[in-house]
Design a protein around this motif. Structure first.
Motif, PDB file in Angstrom:
ATOM      1  N   ALA A  28      98.229 -30.213  47.628  1.00 10.76           N
ATOM      2  CA  ALA A  28      99.747 -29.593  47.446  1.00 10.76           C
ATOM      3  C   ALA A  28      99.856 -28.402  47.565  1.00 10.76           C
ATOM      4  CB  ALA A  28     100.293 -30.498  46.158  1.00 10.76           C
ATOM      5  N   LEU A  29      98.795 -27.614  47.010  1.00 10.91           N
ATOM      6  CA  LEU A  29      99.162 -26.321  47.010  1.00 10.91           C
ATOM      7  C   LEU A  29      98.897 -25.683  48.489  1.00 10.91           C
ATOM      8  CD1 LEU A  29      99.176 -23.665  45.280  1.00 10.91           C
ATOM      9  CD2 LEU A  29      96.619 -23.704  44.975  1.00 10.91           C
ATOM     10  N   ALA A  30      97.777 -26.393  49.038  1.00  9.57           N
ATOM     11  CA  ALA A  30      97.560 -25.948  50.340  1.00  9.57           C
ATOM     12  C   ALA A  30      98.854 -26.041  51.334  1.00  9.57           C
ATOM     13  CB  ALA A  30      96.181 -26.612  50.948  1.00  9.57           C
ATOM     14  N   LEU A  31      99.681 -27.082  51.150  1.00  6.07           N
ATOM     15  CA  LEU A  31     100.722 -27.647  51.863  1.00  6.07           C
ATOM     16  C   LEU A  31     101.755 -26.627  51.593  1.00  6.07           C
ATOM     17  CD1 LEU A  31     101.575 -30.217  53.710  1.00  6.07           C
ATOM     18  CD2 LEU A  31     102.804 -30.978  51.643  1.00  6.07           C
ATOM     19  N   LEU A  32     101.940 -26.129  50.307  1.00  5.85           N
ATOM     20  CA  LEU A  32     103.160 -25.328  49.937  1.00  5.85           C
ATOM     21  C   LEU A  32     102.819 -23.908  50.600  1.00  5.85           C
ATOM     22  CD1 LEU A  32     104.034 -25.476  46.070  1.00  5.85           C
ATOM     23  CD2 LEU A  32     105.351 -25.976  48.044  1.00  5.85           C
ATOM     24  N   LEU A  33     101.602 -23.486  50.741  1.00 11.69           N
ATOM     25  CA  LEU A  33     101.453 -22.346  51.378  1.00 11.69           C
ATOM     26  C   LEU A  33     101.716 -22.245  52.873  1.00 11.69           C
ATOM     27  CD1 LEU A  33      97.918 -21.353  49.830  1.00 11.69           C
ATOM     28  CD2 LEU A  33     100.021 -20.337  49.438  1.00 11.69           C
ATOM     29  N   ILE A  34     101.390 -23.381  53.367  1.00 11.98           N
ATOM     30  CA  ILE A  34     101.868 -23.791  55.032  1.00 11.98           C
ATOM     31  C   ILE A  34     103.249 -23.611  55.067  1.00 11.98           C
ATOM     32  CG2 ILE A  34     101.571 -25.032  57.030  1.00 11.98           C
ATOM     33  CD1 ILE A  34      98.888 -26.081  55.768  1.00 11.98           C
ATOM     34  N   VAL A  35     104.105 -24.539  54.216  1.00 14.74           N
ATOM     35  CA  VAL A  35     105.514 -24.408  54.297  1.00 14.74           C
ATOM     36  C   VAL A  35     106.058 -22.888  54.044  1.00 14.74           C
ATOM     37  CG1 VAL A  35     107.571 -25.241  53.125  1.00 14.74           C
ATOM     38  CG2 VAL A  35     105.595 -26.877  53.361  1.00 14.74           C
ATOM     39  N   VAL A  39     108.538 -20.783  56.564  1.00 13.27           N
ATOM     40  CA  VAL A  39     109.770 -20.329  55.871  1.00 13.27           C
ATOM     41  C   VAL A  39     110.043 -18.764  56.208  1.00 13.27           C
ATOM     42  CG1 VAL A  39     111.285 -20.146  54.039  1.00 13.27           C
ATOM     43  CG2 VAL A  39     110.223 -22.304  54.357  1.00 13.27           C
ATOM     44  N   ASN A  40     109.127 -18.201  55.787  1.00 17.55           N
ATOM     45  CA  ASN A  40     109.151 -16.613  55.965  1.00 17.55           C
ATOM     46  C   ASN A  40     107.804 -16.096  55.954  1.00 17.55           C
ATOM     47  OD1 ASN A  40     109.260 -13.905  55.034  1.00 17.55           O
ATOM     48  ND2 ASN A  40     111.072 -14.483  53.624  1.00 17.55           N
ATOM     49  N   PRO A  41     107.559 -15.203  56.988  1.00 19.06           N
ATOM     50  CA  PRO A  41     106.196 -14.684  57.263  1.00 19.06           C
ATOM     51  C   PRO A  41     105.615 -13.735  56.024  1.00 19.06           C
ATOM     52  CG  PRO A  41     107.818 -13.968  59.034  1.00 19.06           C
ATOM     53  CD  PRO A  41     108.555 -14.930  58.080  1.00 19.06           C
ATOM     54  N   ASN A  42     106.534 -13.153  55.452  1.00 19.70           N
ATOM     55  CA  ASN A  42     106.258 -12.296  54.491  1.00 19.70           C
ATOM     56  C   ASN A  42     105.382 -12.945  53.396  1.00 19.70           C
ATOM     57  OD1 ASN A  42     107.289 -10.078  55.459  1.00 19.70           O
ATOM     58  ND2 ASN A  42     109.358 -10.491  54.563  1.00 19.70           N
ATOM     59  N   PHE A  43     105.843 -14.276  53.113  1.00 23.70           N
ATOM     60  CA  PHE A  43     105.392 -15.093  52.005  1.00 23.70           C
ATOM     61  C   PHE A  43     103.884 -15.129  51.853  1.00 23.70           C
ATOM     62  CE2 PHE A  43     103.337 -19.208  50.797  1.00 23.70           C
ATOM     63  CZ  PHE A  43     104.098 -19.328  49.640  1.00 23.70           C
ATOM     64  N   ILE A  44     103.063 -15.263  53.058  1.00 19.93           N
ATOM     65  CA  ILE A  44     101.885 -15.491  52.913  1.00 19.93           C
ATOM     66  C   ILE A  44     100.941 -13.894  52.889  1.00 19.93           C
ATOM     67  CG2 ILE A  44     101.254 -15.228  55.293  1.00 19.93           C
ATOM     68  CD1 ILE A  44     100.198 -18.278  53.333  1.00 19.93           C
ATOM     69  N   PHE A 292     100.327 -22.599  39.493  1.00 17.31           N
ATOM     70  CA  PHE A 292     100.731 -21.765  40.968  1.00 17.31           C
ATOM     71  C   PHE A 292     101.887 -22.492  41.564  1.00 17.31           C
ATOM     72  CE2 PHE A 292      96.123 -19.677  41.078  1.00 17.31           C
ATOM     73  CZ  PHE A 292      96.399 -18.560  40.094  1.00 17.31           C
ATOM     74  N   ILE A 293     101.709 -23.984  41.790  1.00 11.18           N
ATOM     75  CA  ILE A 293     102.438 -24.516  42.558  1.00 11.18           C
ATOM     76  C   ILE A 293     104.024 -24.264  41.882  1.00 11.18           C
ATOM     77  CG2 ILE A 293     103.213 -26.985  42.786  1.00 11.18           C
ATOM     78  CD1 ILE A 293     100.651 -27.926  43.258  1.00 11.18           C
ATOM     79  N   LEU A 294     104.122 -24.677  40.627  1.00 10.72           N
ATOM     80  CA  LEU A 294     105.371 -23.992  40.003  1.00 10.72           C
ATOM     81  C   LEU A 294     105.992 -22.991  40.412  1.00 10.72           C
ATOM     82  CD1 LEU A 294     105.431 -25.547  36.336  1.00 10.72           C
ATOM     83  CD2 LEU A 294     106.189 -26.779  38.559  1.00 10.72           C
ATOM     84  N   GLU A 295     105.253 -21.821  40.265  1.00 12.41           N
ATOM     85  CA  GLU A 295     105.575 -20.423  40.623  1.00 12.41           C
ATOM     86  C   GLU A 295     105.839 -20.262  42.124  1.00 12.41           C
ATOM     87  OE1 GLU A 295     106.206 -18.626  37.884  1.00 12.41           O
ATOM     88  OE2 GLU A 295     107.346 -17.357  39.235  1.00 12.41           O
ATOM     89  N   LEU A 296     105.095 -21.124  42.991  1.00 12.53           N
ATOM     90  CA  LEU A 296     105.176 -20.912  44.462  1.00 12.53           C
ATOM     91  C   LEU A 296     106.464 -21.635  44.904  1.00 12.53           C
ATOM     92  CD1 LEU A 296     101.947 -21.703  46.367  1.00 12.53           C
ATOM     93  CD2 LEU A 296     103.096 -19.628  46.264  1.00 12.53           C
ATOM     94  N   VAL A 297     106.804 -22.714  44.291  1.00 13.79           N
ATOM     95  CA  VAL A 297     107.929 -23.416  44.675  1.00 13.79           C
ATOM     96  C   VAL A 297     109.511 -22.480  44.320  1.00 13.79           C
ATOM     97  CG1 VAL A 297     109.611 -25.171  44.115  1.00 13.79           C
ATOM     98  CG2 VAL A 297     107.221 -25.788  44.434  1.00 13.79           C
ATOM     99  N   GLY A 298     109.136 -21.841  43.214  1.00 12.19           N
ATOM    100  CA  GLY A 298     110.303 -20.856  42.929  1.00 12.19           C
ATOM    101  C   GLY A 298     110.299 -19.707  43.849  1.00 12.19           C
ATOM    102  N   ASN A 299     109.288 -19.364  44.351  1.00 15.30           N
ATOM    103  CA  ASN A 299     108.895 -18.000  45.245  1.00 15.30           C
ATOM    104  C   ASN A 299     109.665 -18.378  46.646  1.00 15.30           C
ATOM    105  OD1 ASN A 299     106.743 -16.687  47.214  1.00 15.30           O
ATOM    106  ND2 ASN A 299     107.918 -15.338  45.793  1.00 15.30           N
TER     107      ASN A 299
END
Lengths: 334, 508
Positions: A28-35, A39-44, A292-299
């Motif tokens: 799920a974490l890997a999937l979120l990173l891809i999503v 969404v936004n190139p700055n994200f990664i 991390f997942i929780l924080e990533l979703v918010g981010n």
């Protein structure tokens, strides 16, 4: 009996041996990173991710403690108010000026914080085990008590660290770097590594899992069930104290609203990480992943503009429900 | 007996070539079974012979893998979860299905309450309950709470419940296991009375004498196969036992080895009382196997748990080689060398979701590292040794305990208990729910342990087991040790006399 013939040599690991529940959170974490990257190139970018990890530190560390409590078959709802209470005591102590030397004062404050955190956890543990009160009710009660004490200490307002010298000295504990890595991230991994060692490689960890999966079996095996449960609550208190040690230098102040709903986030992180809520299977690294997942979703929500960031609470609430559903369906399959 | 009524009476329920597999393991092989109207039909077989599976299939709780069921000659598919009650098929379980907080009347009408104008018609239901109870000749108060009733009365309520639902076919699983002789007689009278009215009974029991006394026909199963159906009148206890076992019984047990009389006493219990157990005293010598017999509920498990520190004792002394063991302290009991192996391996013995290693070492983690650290290598070594020593046969060493067969679970549990290196081993129901091959292995393990100088207490409800293994047998009844039998005295009849309260002698 003959058809039950046996291979004694263990086979090599194959993909079929992989426990889906252990892998799911990381997938799920890997999937979120891809999503997020889509969404936004700055994200990664490394900066953003380091930021997210840093911000997840409080919940992650508290959730590591919650992993012990939940694995032992209990639940601690008081962690959010415990953060506020312990932080208030720490700041009030530093403001009191009983020790003149700032370094000594800081050291004493750290020790005090750890002691208070452990004591709060011990109180929760004794109320549930000696008082034989359901952990849900017991910690619902202490949740109110710790919160109320904080409100009283702060007289409804904020408690702020006044000494500028202390502030300057303490600031790096949150904002500093160790070998180029932000301190909170180092602390997360240090705490998790210690917790994983205790849970998987020590007698106490085995006892926790035994008590959580079947307390009768534990009792018949001569395990001191109540002591094991109480110690889990103390570990939770220690983790809260560590989170407070990172929290105080960040803003230098607390208020009656500090840490509200953190218990929900901590429990969500634990459950998303694959630990069974009914006890008996602790997954510390999964818990960190959940935080991390929780924080990533918010981010991602912040960076995306698709969804209002005011909905973060609702999304996090939805995540715990989805995590439970996924957990259950994986259990059925196995 | 009433063979005339049963002979030639129509068949109400029949099973034709029923087979059943559970996750690939076949437990019933093409079994035939016929139940006539107004007969009492005994279903017999060893543990694991497939009796309870057949009963579950005939009452709809399980569906057969193949084969068909005929009700009044018509093929039917019985509805699951007890809905077959609507067809007049009722099981009376060993553990009763009664909600403890309801009254007798409420229990009888549970799920089909009678209402008038949408309001419960209590008066009618109460009168109806009284009528059914009177018909049974039961004195039970229709307004009494279930929790206040004795076990025998609860059973009577179950039967009343069955009758009030117009049951034509009643399955009774070991109904007399928990009853005294008088209660059993009363039950039998009621069953016979209902038979006169055309009700059919399937009576699952291990007690040969009761089967001879009550039933019209007997069907014997062995290892999931149908062996024989015959009128009870042409059989005797010996021939039924032969049919059940299918071979000589003696080879099942290793030769008994009596320890010499002057061998030191390893465990001595003096005047032990708990809430239920009264003034129990016994001794076990080094290398001895002492049996504990008695009916279910006679207090054997309570006594043993108190000895092992799992239960506080109100008074009395427990000593191991002269060293006194404090009350209610499992750890202390372990330390002086007492180990208790529970009869409830699924709920009190093993962590079903954990692997073999975690289960094996749970009680003896101190051995596997210092300062609370656990050495995986040391644990793996222990598992390897235990698998060899107790012949635990699994394909994959990482399997969780819950996925193992009952026999392997029992061996693992024994291995776990033995990991504590005890001198006194109390084994509660050593072979419950395991196949006969594994039973034999366990008997030999027990015998070998005794030869090694361990002292062993075997608590068992299976009399042949007690008789085949033990050199002395203590019999308990209603919380007391009512006799300790030795040598020639150890026989099924004699043990039964003591456990039924017909005979008594002061504890040796």
């Amino acid at each position: 009996m003959t058809e039950d013939a046996v291979e004694t040599k263990p086979r090599g690991r194959s993909w079929r041996d992989v426990d889906l529940r252990a892998v799911a959170p990381f997938a799920a974490l890997a999937l979120l990173l891809i999503v997020g990257a889509l969404v936004n190139p700055n994200f990664i970018g490394l900066n953003n991710l380091a930021n997210v990890a840093t911000r997840s530190a409080f919940i992650a560390i508290i959730a590591v403690g919650a992993t012990f409590v939940i694995s032992a078959g209990d639940l601690d709802l008081s962690v959010g108010s415990m953060v506020a209470f312990v932080a208030s005591i720490m700041i009030l102590f530093m403001n009191s000026g009983v020790i003149a030397d700032p370094a000594l004062m800081l050291a004493a404050a750290v020790v005090l914080t750890v002691v208070i955190g452990a004591a709060c956890g011990l109180a929760n543990g004794l109320i549930t085990t000696v008082g034989k009160i359901e952990p849900f009710i017991a910690t619902l009660g202490t949740m109110g008590i710790y919160r109320g004490l904080t409100t009283w200490l702060s007289q409804g307002g904020a408690i702020t660290l006044r000494e500028p010298e202390l502030q300057a000295l303490y600031r790096p504990a949150y904002f500093g770097y160790i070998f180029g890595v932000p301190v909170p991230i180092v602390v997360i991994f240090a705490v998790t590594a210690v917790a994983a060692f205790i849970l998987y490689r020590m007698r106490y960890g085995r006892h926790v899992v035994a008590v959580g999966s079947n307390s009768d079996v534990a009792r018949y095996s001569g395990i001191p069930v109540n002591r094991v449960r109480t110690i889990a609550f103390v570990i939770q208190g220690l983790c809260v104290a560590i989170a407070v040690l990172l929290y105080v230098p960040r803003l230098g102040s607390t208020s009656a609203t500090t840490g509200i709903l953190w218990e929900l986030q901590a429990i969500t992180a634990v459950v998303v990480g694959g630990t069974a809520l009914k006890g008996g299977a602790g997954r510390v690294w999964g818990t960190i992943c959940g935080a991390f997942i929780l924080e990533l979703v918010g981010n991602i929500m912040l960076l995306s503009n698709f969804i209002s960031e005011y909905l973060i609470g609702a999304i996090q609430g939805a995540i715990i429900i989805i995590a439970m559903l996924v957990q259950r369906s994986l259990v059925r399959k196995s | 007996m009433n063979p005339q009524a049963a002979d030639g009476a129509p068949v109400v329920l029949a099973a034709r070539r029923i087979s059943k597999s559970f996750s690939g393991v076949q437990v019933l092989f093409s079994v035939n079974f016929e139940l006539r109207a107004g007969e009492i039909h005994a279903l017999m077989g060893e543990n694991g012979a497939g009796k309870s599976t057949l009963v579950k299939i005939l009452s709809g709780f399980e569906q057969p893998t193949s084969g068909e069921i005929l009700l009044d000659g018509q093929p039917v598919k019985l509805p699951p979860n007890g809905q077959a009650e609507a067809l007049g098929i009722v099981i009376i379980h060993q553990e009763f299905n009664l909600a403890e907080h309801l009254t007798v009347t409420e229990s009888l009408f549970l799920g089909r309450e009678v209402t008038r104008y949408g309001v419960l018609d209590r008066k009618f239901m109460r009168a109806e309950t009284r009528r059914v109870l009177d018909q049974l000749g039961s004195h039970v108060d229709e307004m009494a709470q279930i929790s206040s009733l004795s076990i025998a009365d609860k059973q009577m309520v179950e039967i009343a419940k069955a009758i009030s639902r117009d049951a034509r076919i009643i399955f009774m699983d070991e109904p007399t296991a928990v009853l005294s002789r008088e209660e059993t007689n009363f039950l039998f009278r009621q069953v016979r009375k209902l038979r006169e009215q055309g009700t059919s009974f399937v009576f699952v029991s291990h007690k040969l004498d009761e089967v001879m006394e009550l039933t019209d026909r007997v069907t014997v199963l062995r290892d999931g196969q149908w062996v024989k159906t015959a009128p009870t009148s042409i059989l005797d206890g010996e021939s039924i036992a032969q049919l059940m076992v299918g071979r000589e019984l003696s080879s099942l047990y290793p030769a008994k080895q009596e320890p010499s009389v002057d061998e030191e006493v390893a465990l001595s219990v003096e005047g032990l009382s708990t809430n239920y157990v009264k003034d129990a005293s016994f001794e076990v010598r080094k290398g001895e196997i002492l049996g504990f017999s008695g009916l279910i509920g006679s207090g054997r498990t309570e006594l043993m748990e108190a000895v092992a520190g799992l239960r506080p004792r109100l008074s009395g002394e427990v000593c191991v080689r002269g060293e006194s063991v404090p009350s209610g302290d499992v750890h202390a009991a372990n330390r002086v060398g007492i180990a208790y192996m529970t009869k409830d391996r699924k709920h009190k013995g093993l962590l079903l979701n954990s692997r073999m290693t975690a289960n094996l070492t749970l009680q003896s983690l101190d051995k596997h590292g210092q300062y609370g650290y656990l050495s995986p290598k040391s644990e793996a070594g222990a598992l390897e040794r235990a698998r060899r020593r107790f012949d635990i046969r699994v394909r994959d060493g990482r399997v969780v305990a819950g996925r193992m067969s009952g026999g392997n679970q029992q061996k693992l549990l024994l291995a776990k208990v033995m990991e504590t290196e005890p001198d006194v081993i109390i084994i509660d129901e050593p072979t419950r729910g395991i196949d006969v091959g594994t039973k034999q292995q366990i008997y030999h393990f027990i015998s070998a342990l005794a030869r090694d100088g361990k002292s062993i207490v075997v608590v068992s409800s299976e009399m042949p087991e007690i008789i085949g293994l033990c050199t002395r047998v203590a019999v308990m009844r209603e919380g007391r040790i009512v006799g300790i039998l030795e040598g020639e005295e150890i026989s099924e009849q004699e043990i039964m006399r003591y456990s039924a309260g017909l005979k008594k002698k002061s504890a040796a």
